[in-house]
Enzyme design. Structure first.
Site, mmCIF file in Angstrom:
data_model
loop_
_atom_site.group_PDB
_atom_site.id
_atom_site.type_symbol
_atom_site.label_atom_id
_atom_site.label_comp_id
_atom_site.label_asym_id
_atom_site.label_seq_id
_atom_site.Cartn_x
_atom_site.Cartn_y
_atom_site.Cartn_z
ATOM 1 N N HIS A 37 0.828 -1.212 0.000
ATOM 2 C CA HIS A 37 0.000 0.000 0.000
ATOM 3 C C HIS A 37 0.862 1.262 0.000
ATOM 4 C CE1 HIS A 37 -2.999 -2.840 1.960
ATOM 5 N NE2 HIS A 37 -3.685 -2.355 0.943
ATOM 6 N N GLY A 145 -2.670 -1.717 -7.427
ATOM 7 C CA GLY A 145 -1.516 -2.595 -7.532
ATOM 8 C C GLY A 145 -1.754 -3.728 -8.514
ATOM 9 N N GLN A 151 -8.464 -7.611 -10.843
ATOM 10 C CA GLN A 151 -9.183 -6.433 -10.356
ATOM 11 C C GLN A 151 -8.769 -5.183 -11.122
ATOM 12 O OE1 GLN A 151 -9.922 -5.236 -5.986
ATOM 13 N NE2 GLN A 151 -8.071 -4.110 -6.527
#
Length: 257
Positions: A37, A145, A151
């Site tokens: 993150h 990411g 996704q």
């Protein structure tokens, strides 16, 4: 850093930014923040201002027997990381679904294979919550990411298909010293399991340069007794895999050479 918990307050601030011509950059998360993150935050910080991070464990992307109830949550620790990384706004709503919620975003192609096969309804939940977040935060840029390759591809398609004025930026996977991709679910693994799990990226990386990448990677992964393989698929120039080690599901991918 400004903390916002109310969706309408977030939207009002976002609309003000639009009027002022600001380039808002957005990183959506489910919290339990880690080095992966932080890499997204660092990339986002270079792309515009203000930087908005959301923390929301989206119940609609978990199946009935998945880990929603025990998914790692540590808001105070996450907030401190956001402060250290120069996040301007931390958006942490308690709920994004009305009691009689009945509207969904459904993508019918990219969501069908890979994890979509093993997690029915997952990507409907992902696409829906991201559409909500995009409407509330109204970013010019959103950063994701590549660890969650399916996704990211789905978000790119959704933004294209709905003509959303958002640039989607992908950041390559951040890994620990053993090559294991950072993931919030890694906290479920014992130290011994982490060592075994590091075989997943090693095998995928080696296979990604081979003509028969899927076949070789599948054979090698199936040799490891602790692994229960869901899939190995080469999709859009990436070798992707998902497997179980104990009760923990891991995903990873590498670009094919």
């Amino acid at each position: 850093m400004l903390e916002i918990f109310c969706p309408i307050t977030m939207q009002q601030l976002a609309m003000q930014w639009k009027r002022e011509g600001k380039v808002a950059v957005f990183v959506p998360t489910m919290g339990a923040l880690h080095k992966g993150h932080i890499a997204l935050f660092k990339e986002a910080r270079q792309l515009g201002d203000p930087l908005v991070v959301s923390i929301y464990v989206n119940p609609k992307q978990f199946g009935p027997h998945e880990d929603y109830q025990v998914y790692p949550r540590n808001y105070e620790k996450d907030k401190q990381i956001c402060i250290e990384q120069g996040v301007d706004v931390l958006f942490a709503p308690s709920n994004l679904y009305h009691e009689d919620h009945s509207s969904w975003v459904i993508e019918e192609k990219i969501s069908q294979g890979r994890c979509g096969k093993f997690r029915p309804g997952h990507f409907k939940g992902v696409a829906t919550v991201l559409m909500k977040l995009f409407c509330l935060i109204q970013p010019s840029i959103a950063v994701f990411g590549w660890k969650d390759a399916q996704q990211l591809e789905l978000v790119q398609r959704m933004v294209r298909d709905f003509y959303l004025p958002i640039k989607i930026v992908g950041v390559e996977t951040v890994r620990d010293e053993n090559g294991l991709a950072y993931s919030s679910r890694n906290t479920y693994l014992s130290e011994e399991q982490k060592k075994i799990a590091s075989q997943l990226p090693r095998i995928l990386k080696e296979a990604a340069s081979m003509p028969e990448a899927e076949v070789w990677a599948r054979q090698e992964l199936e040799k490891i007794p602790c692994f229960k393989l869901d899939y190995v698929e080469k999709v859009n120039g990436r070798l992707c895999a998902a497997l179980w080690i104990g009760n923990v599901r891991l995903i990873d991918n590498f670009p094919c050479l």
